[in-house]
Design a protein around this motif. Sequence first.
Motif, short mmCIF file in Angstrom:
data_model
loop_
_atom_site.label_atom_id
_atom_site.label_comp_id
_atom_site.label_asym_id
_atom_site.label_seq_id
_atom_site.Cartn_x
_atom_site.Cartn_y
_atom_site.Cartn_z
N ASN A 47 6.90 -8.68 8.25
CA ASN A 47 7.76 -8.81 7.06
C ASN A 47 7.06 -9.64 5.99
O ASN A 47 7.06 -9.28 4.81
N ARG A 48 6.47 -10.76 6.41
CA ARG A 48 5.78 -11.63 5.46
C ARG A 48 4.61 -10.90 4.80
O ARG A 48 4.35 -11.06 3.61
N LEU A 49 3.93 -10.04 5.56
CA LEU A 49 2.80 -9.27 5.05
C LEU A 49 3.26 -8.06 4.24
O LEU A 49 2.43 -7.32 3.72
N LYS A 50 4.57 -7.84 4.19
CA LYS A 50 5.17 -6.71 3.45
C LYS A 50 4.65 -5.36 3.96
O LYS A 50 4.36 -4.46 3.18
N PHE A 51 4.58 -5.25 5.28
CA PHE A 51 4.14 -4.00 5.91
C PHE A 51 5.33 -3.06 6.00
O PHE A 51 6.37 -3.41 6.55
N HIS A 52 5.17 -1.84 5.47
CA HIS A 52 6.27 -0.88 5.41
C HIS A 52 6.10 0.29 6.37
O HIS A 52 6.90 1.22 6.35
N ASN B 266 1.36 1.66 3.01
CA ASN B 266 1.10 2.92 3.71
C ASN B 266 2.27 3.25 4.64
O ASN B 266 2.44 2.63 5.68
N GLN B 267 3.09 4.22 4.25
CA GLN B 267 4.24 4.61 5.07
C GLN B 267 3.81 5.26 6.39
O GLN B 267 4.58 5.33 7.32
N ARG B 268 2.59 5.74 6.45
CA ARG B 268 2.08 6.36 7.68
C ARG B 268 1.35 5.36 8.57
O ARG B 268 0.90 5.70 9.64
#
Length: 160
Positions: A24-29, A68-70
């Motif tokens: 979350n902190r790294l804003k990984f989506h 990157n959503q993938r």
Amino acid sequence: RPEARREALDVCAFIPTYVENELNRLKFHGERIIRVAQPTHAFVIRAALCRVVTNVLSNAVDAMGRDNQRGRVEVDVWDDGATVAVAVKDNGPGITDELLPRLGEPFQTTKEDSGGTGLGLYVSGLLAEKMGATLQLESKPGEGTRVTLSLQRAQGQELA
């Protein structure tokens, strides 16, 4: 810290929350998969464990791209009877066979153009040693990278 001491920690209870918070902190989506075994204790220096996991997750997210959503990060924690392993795998571009053996050396980076210093894996290796653990990298170009931290298992009276 010189006064830091190893402690028995239930890695299977600690890692899922820590990993989620870091991603979350790294804003990984992208996709997140976290698999843990039953309660499993290992000897760790908590601050060192956090720094190693943070460094490895940051490298994985950087390799795939934050938006990157993938992208996919898989974290597995298991007890093989002798050690407790924490593995972080990504589906990024991977690392070439020529570069892979040099990663973990100071100032060796794949991210020079984006501000990488080449110290994250180096420091992680030193912290692993301080905990009596090992850090192993595996990668195949086009298939991603897997970093495994193998910690000393705590058992019996050591947990009291």
